[in-house]
Enzyme design. Structure first.
Site, PDB file in Angstrom:
ATOM      1  N   GLU A 127       0.803  -1.239   0.000  1.00 19.72           N
ATOM      2  CA  GLU A 127       0.000   0.000   0.000  1.00 19.72           C
ATOM      3  C   GLU A 127       0.835   1.288   0.000  1.00 19.72           C
ATOM      4  O   GLU A 127       0.609   2.170   0.819  1.00 19.72           O
ATOM      5  CB  GLU A 127      -0.966  -0.020   1.190  1.00 19.72           C
ATOM      6  N   ASN A 167       2.019  -5.339  -3.069  1.00 18.10           N
ATOM      7  CA  ASN A 167       0.606  -5.601  -2.778  1.00 18.10           C
ATOM      8  C   ASN A 167      -0.138  -4.282  -2.540  1.00 18.10           C
ATOM      9  O   ASN A 167       0.356  -3.417  -1.813  1.00 18.10           O
ATOM     10  CB  ASN A 167       0.529  -6.475  -1.506  1.00 18.10           C
ATOM     11  N   HIS A 204     -10.573  -5.757  -2.787  1.00 17.70           N
ATOM     12  CA  HIS A 204     -11.667  -5.437  -1.863  1.00 17.70           C
ATOM     13  C   HIS A 204     -12.713  -4.699  -2.692  1.00 17.70           C
ATOM     14  O   HIS A 204     -12.581  -3.502  -2.941  1.00 17.70           O
ATOM     15  CB  HIS A 204     -11.170  -4.542  -0.724  1.00 17.70           C
ATOM     16  N   GLU A 233      -6.610 -10.426  -1.250  1.00 16.39           N
ATOM     17  CA  GLU A 233      -7.437 -10.130  -0.063  1.00 16.39           C
ATOM     18  C   GLU A 233      -8.898  -9.982  -0.454  1.00 16.39           C
ATOM     19  O   GLU A 233      -9.585  -9.045  -0.028  1.00 16.39           O
ATOM     20  CB  GLU A 233      -6.960  -8.841   0.629  1.00 16.39           C
ATOM     21  N   ASP A 235     -12.665  -9.630  -0.900  1.00 15.59           N
ATOM     22  CA  ASP A 235     -13.989  -9.611  -0.274  1.00 15.59           C
ATOM     23  C   ASP A 235     -14.864  -8.677  -1.082  1.00 15.59           C
ATOM     24  O   ASP A 235     -14.360  -7.770  -1.758  1.00 15.59           O
ATOM     25  CB  ASP A 235     -13.971  -9.275   1.225  1.00 15.59           C
TER      26      ASP A 235
HETATM   27  O1  G3I Z   1      -5.701  -7.806  18.955  1.00 19.42           O
HETATM   28  C1  G3I Z   1      -6.132  -6.544  19.415  1.00 19.42           C
HETATM   29  C2  G3I Z   1      -6.878  -6.673  20.703  1.00 19.42           C
HETATM   30  O2  G3I Z   1      -6.005  -7.164  21.702  1.00 19.42           O
HETATM   31  C3  G3I Z   1      -7.443  -5.315  21.079  1.00 19.42           C
HETATM   32  O3  G3I Z   1      -8.223  -5.436  22.246  1.00 19.42           O
HETATM   33  C4  G3I Z   1      -8.293  -4.760  19.973  1.00 19.42           C
HETATM   34  C5  G3I Z   1      -8.835  -3.359  20.304  1.00 19.42           C
HETATM   35  O4  G3I Z   1      -8.728  -2.489  19.231  1.00 19.42           O
HETATM   36  O5  G3I Z   1      -7.514  -4.672  18.820  1.00 19.42           O
HETATM   37  C6  G3I Z   1      -7.016  -5.924  18.374  1.00 19.42           C
HETATM   38  O6  G3I Z   1      -6.218  -5.713  17.245  1.00 19.42           O
HETATM   39  C7  G3I Z   1      -6.926  -5.456  16.056  1.00 19.42           C
HETATM   40  C8  G3I Z   1      -6.498  -6.483  15.021  1.00 19.42           C
HETATM   41  O7  G3I Z   1      -7.089  -6.177  13.781  1.00 19.42           O
HETATM   42  C9  G3I Z   1      -6.903  -7.901  15.410  1.00 19.42           C
HETATM   43  O8  G3I Z   1      -8.295  -8.013  15.474  1.00 19.42           O
HETATM   44  C10 G3I Z   1      -6.572  -4.065  15.587  1.00 19.42           C
HETATM   45  O9  G3I Z   1      -7.096  -3.089  16.482  1.00 19.42           O
HETATM   46  C11 G3I Z   1      -7.131  -3.834  14.202  1.00 19.42           C
HETATM   47  O10 G3I Z   1      -6.623  -2.585  13.730  1.00 19.42           O
HETATM   48  C12 G3I Z   1      -6.679  -4.931  13.272  1.00 19.42           C
HETATM   49  O11 G3I Z   1      -7.284  -4.707  12.023  1.00 19.42           O
HETATM   50  C13 G3I Z   1      -6.642  -5.339  10.930  1.00 19.42           C
HETATM   51  C14 G3I Z   1      -6.264  -4.289   9.898  1.00 19.42           C
HETATM   52  O12 G3I Z   1      -5.694  -4.939   8.771  1.00 19.42           O
HETATM   53  C15 G3I Z   1      -5.287  -3.290  10.456  1.00 19.42           C
HETATM   54  O13 G3I Z   1      -4.744  -2.488   9.459  1.00 19.42           O
HETATM   55  C16 G3I Z   1      -7.595  -6.351  10.331  1.00 19.42           C
HETATM   56  O14 G3I Z   1      -7.793  -7.419  11.246  1.00 19.42           O
HETATM   57  C17 G3I Z   1      -7.034  -6.912   9.018  1.00 19.42           C
HETATM   58  O15 G3I Z   1      -8.014  -7.662   8.370  1.00 19.42           O
HETATM   59  C18 G3I Z   1      -6.626  -5.758   8.118  1.00 19.42           C
HETATM   60  O16 G3I Z   1      -6.051  -6.300   6.955  1.00 19.42           O
HETATM   61  C19 G3I Z   1      -5.669  -5.350   5.965  1.00 19.42           C
HETATM   62  C20 G3I Z   1      -4.440  -5.916   5.253  1.00 19.42           C
HETATM   63  O17 G3I Z   1      -3.425  -6.209   6.182  1.00 19.42           O
HETATM   64  C21 G3I Z   1      -3.914  -4.940   4.202  1.00 19.42           C
HETATM   65  N1  G3I Z   1      -4.975  -4.557   3.290  1.00 19.42           N
HETATM   66  C22 G3I Z   1      -6.205  -4.064   3.892  1.00 19.42           C
HETATM   67  C23 G3I Z   1      -6.741  -5.069   4.910  1.00 19.42           C
HETATM   68  C24 G3I Z   1      -8.059  -4.597   5.489  1.00 19.42           C
HETATM   69  O18 G3I Z   1      -7.930  -3.424   6.220  1.00 19.42           O
END
Ligand code: G3I
Length: 300
Positions: A127, A167, A204, A233, A235
């Site tokens: 990105e 990516n 996406h 990725e 969806d």
């Molecule tokens: O694990 C913590 C947890 O301990 C905490 O209590 C909670 C509170 O906010 O956060 C949890 O972490 C979260 C994590 O996902 C696991 O669920 C993060 O806040 C959250 O920001 C994170 O989001 C991820 C996101 O990337 C962050 O940029 C998504 O799961 C994940 O699907 C998403 O994936 C990205 C790809 O890497 C790149 N392309 C876009 C895609 C979608 O955004």
């Protein structure tokens, strides 16, 4: 074939999913994942904040949990991701200049040494472009415009056997500025011998029933530069069956489109869970989009 992975394998492709380590104790989740998919991406566990929480102190327990789960079941693994403006560890977020450049190099070397020879591909850089095709301003971009090629050269030296991918999202529409910006970078890298093997189109998709303009042309145009392409990725809003079938057919029509990964197993596992964007519903049942994808993979 009766599963996504086996159906994709008939044409030498894979069909993958993102896996969250926190869900490996959910047998409904793991049963579907191990049955249907043959390529696994860690949804968060191989990102910089997970793998180098303190400078120089690497942590692979969460990434390895997913790696081991996958490989014990004969599934391959894509690495995601090494250099990104987001999900940097706190110590990296406020760094800049030559110190950050060195930290990026050290991070790539540290993580790739651990997984050397074990992964199918790495999303080396994630990105890095704006919607208009210019470079995204970030602390990494601030280290100099050559940061992306330095990342790829570092990665090639660290693990010569793994495929190195760029990516991004919103690079599916051939007419879009961002697509053209990434295309020009790949063209430049290939012309100058900067090591790069693949482009990941995150895919996406939001709304509508038709694909972004000339999606297949985008795939074939990148491929014509001499790189593999993959949908990394996927969806789709409300899991539109026509969009799912169409994106699958576009990949099938391009020989260098090597595989498709959906970004989660069931709707409730998705970062877009409110949009029901995946192939399985929250109870684990296959949706109409699942059949549409499977039918395309199985061919006429
Ligand atoms: O694990 C913590 C947890 O301990 C905490 O209590 C909670 C509170 O906010 O956060 C949890 O972490 C979260 C994590 O996902 C696991 O669920 C993060 O806040 C959250 O920001 C994170 O989001 C991820 C996101 O990337 C962050 O940029 C998504 O799961 C994940 O699907 C998403 O994936 C990205 C790809 O890497 C790149 N392309 C876009 C895609 C979608 O955004």
């Amino acid at each position: 074939a009766s599963t996504l992975g086996a159906a994709a394998a008939q044409s030498g492709r894979y069909f993958g999913t993102a896996i969250a380590g926190s869900k490996l104790g959910d047998s409904n989740y793991t049963t579907i994942a191990a049955r249907e998919f043959n390529m696994i991406t860690a949804e968060n566990e191989m990102k910089p904040d997970a793998t180098e929480p303190q400078r120089g102190q690497f942590s692979f327990s969460a990434g390895d949990q997913i790696y081991n789960w996958a490989t014990q079941r004969g599934l391959k693994v894509r690495g995601h991701t090494l250099a990104w403006h987001s999900q940097q560890p706190g110590w990296m977020q406020n760094m800049s200049g030559s110190a950050l450049r060195q930290a990026m190099i050290d991070h790539i070397n540290g993580v790739m040494a651990h997984y050397r020879g074990k992964l199918a591909a790495w999303d080396v850089v994630n990105e890095a472009f704006n919607e208009d095709g210019s470079r995204r301003q970030s602390n990494l971009q601030g280290t100099g415009n050559d940061w992306i090629e330095v990342a790829f050269r570092t990665a090639r030296a660290a693990d010569p056997s793994v495929k190195l991918c760029y990516n991004d999202y919103n690079i599916e529409n051939w007419s879009y500025g961002k697509t053209q910006g990434v295309y020009r970078m790949i063209q430049d890298f290939k012309s100058r011998g900067v090591p790069i093997d693949c482009v990941g189109l995150q895919t996406h998709f939001t709304g509508g029933s038709s694909l972004p303009g000339n999606f297949q042309t985008t795939l074939s145009s990148f491929a014509a530069l001499g790189v593999d392409v993959a949908l990394t990725e996927v969806d789709v809003t409300n899991a539109s069956t026509s969009q799912y079938a169409g994106l699958t057919q576009a990949c099938m029509n391009v020989s260098r489109c090597i595989g498709i990964t959906v970004w989660g197993v069931r709707d409730n596992d998705s970062w877009r869970s409110g949009e029901s964007p995946l192939l399985f519903n929250s109870g684990g049942g296959a949706k109409a989009a699942y059949s549409s994808v499977l039918n395309v993979l199985n061919g006429p």
